[in-house]
Design a protein around this motif. Sequence first.
Motif, PDB file in Angstrom:
ATOM      1  N   VAL A   1       0.963  -1.227   0.211  1.00  0.00           N
ATOM      2  CA  VAL A   1      -0.080   0.088  -0.059  1.00  0.00           C
ATOM      3  C   VAL A   1       0.781   1.212  -0.161  1.00  0.00           C
ATOM      4  O   VAL A   1       1.625   1.566   0.985  1.00  0.00           O
TER       5      VAL A   1
ATOM      6  N   ASP B   1      -0.472   6.800  -0.429  1.00  0.00           N
ATOM      7  CA  ASP B   1      -1.844   7.525  -1.172  1.00  0.00           C
ATOM      8  C   ASP B   1      -2.890   6.653  -0.481  1.00  0.00           C
ATOM      9  O   ASP B   1      -4.241   6.893  -0.665  1.00  0.00           O
ATOM     10  N   GLY B   2      -2.744   5.436  -0.022  1.00  0.00           N
ATOM     11  CA  GLY B   2      -3.553   4.434   0.601  1.00  0.00           C
ATOM     12  C   GLY B   2      -4.003   3.613  -0.671  1.00  0.00           C
ATOM     13  O   GLY B   2      -5.043   2.839  -0.352  1.00  0.00           O
ATOM     14  N   LYS B   3      -3.303   3.675  -1.607  1.00  0.00           N
ATOM     15  CA  LYS B   3      -3.804   2.797  -2.819  1.00  0.00           C
ATOM     16  C   LYS B   3      -3.209   1.361  -2.741  1.00  0.00           C
ATOM     17  O   LYS B   3      -1.829   1.276  -2.384  1.00  0.00           O
TER      18      LYS B   3
ATOM     19  N   ALA C   1      -5.262  -0.948   6.357  1.00  0.00           N
ATOM     20  CA  ALA C   1      -4.338   0.220   5.830  1.00  0.00           C
ATOM     21  C   ALA C   1      -5.464   1.190   5.298  1.00  0.00           C
ATOM     22  O   ALA C   1      -6.243   0.909   4.362  1.00  0.00           O
ATOM     23  N   ARG C   2      -5.335   2.227   5.737  1.00  0.00           N
ATOM     24  CA  ARG C   2      -6.021   3.753   5.164  1.00  0.00           C
ATOM     25  C   ARG C   2      -5.033   4.554   4.482  1.00  0.00           C
ATOM     26  O   ARG C   2      -3.696   4.574   5.090  1.00  0.00           O
ATOM     27  N   SER C   3      -5.370   5.668   3.994  1.00  0.00           N
ATOM     28  CA  SER C   3      -4.461   6.666   3.260  1.00  0.00           C
ATOM     29  C   SER C   3      -4.036   7.611   4.557  1.00  0.00           C
ATOM     30  O   SER C   3      -4.842   7.652   5.462  1.00  0.00           O
TER      31      SER C   3
ATOM     32  N   LYS D   1      -0.008  13.825   5.581  1.00  0.00           N
ATOM     33  CA  LYS D   1       0.925  13.971   4.524  1.00  0.00           C
ATOM     34  C   LYS D   1       1.709  15.163   4.533  1.00  0.00           C
ATOM     35  O   LYS D   1       3.049  15.221   4.265  1.00  0.00           O
TER      36      LYS D   1
ATOM     37  N   LYS E   1       2.750   3.177   3.087  1.00  0.00           N
ATOM     38  CA  LYS E   1       2.164   2.805   4.330  1.00  0.00           C
ATOM     39  C   LYS E   1       2.410   1.386   4.709  1.00  0.00           C
ATOM     40  O   LYS E   1       2.333   1.047   5.912  1.00  0.00           O
TER      41      LYS E   1
ATOM     42  N   TYR F   1       3.856  -2.377   8.944  1.00  0.00           N
ATOM     43  CA  TYR F   1       3.133  -1.018   8.699  1.00  0.00           C
ATOM     44  C   TYR F   1       4.171  -0.158   9.378  1.00  0.00           C
ATOM     45  O   TYR F   1       4.707  -0.280  10.148  1.00  0.00           O
TER      46      TYR F   1
END
Length: 135
Positions: free
Chosen positions: A47, A50-52, A72-74, A80, A93, A128
């Motif tokens: 990840v 950007d959380g993608k 997992a979140r952005s 940022k 991330k 993480y």
Amino acid sequence: MKAYFLGLATLLFVACERKAIPSKPTHTATTEGTAAKPATETPTVVVNGDGKVVNSSVKTNTGSKVYPVTSARSFTPAQKKNLMLRFKTVPPKVLHVPESLYKKNAKGTYYVYSSKFWYWKKSDGYFYLDENYYN
């Protein structure tokens, strides 16, 4: 009084003249100890910042089961901004790290990414980013 300042100046001059130069280390290079790691042993970004989800199908060399990334979140815009101000980059991330690259200590299993960012292993097997970097 003049003698005091003259003595002090002489003492400072003598102290500054001595320079301790450390000796150069002697390396005893052996072919066994300096073997390069194979190119396939690099951490994989799962990840990005950007959380993608970049790589949802991570292959392991040992054939162990890989779980999907669930928590997992952005980063928030404030997080940022904080990362960019402090480190001039937004790190990934979540990482998948091969077994030969990570280390263990009393706090848990970790990996240091780019000699700067610490990642900690969670129960799903992924590493993480340490929350201290962005909170």
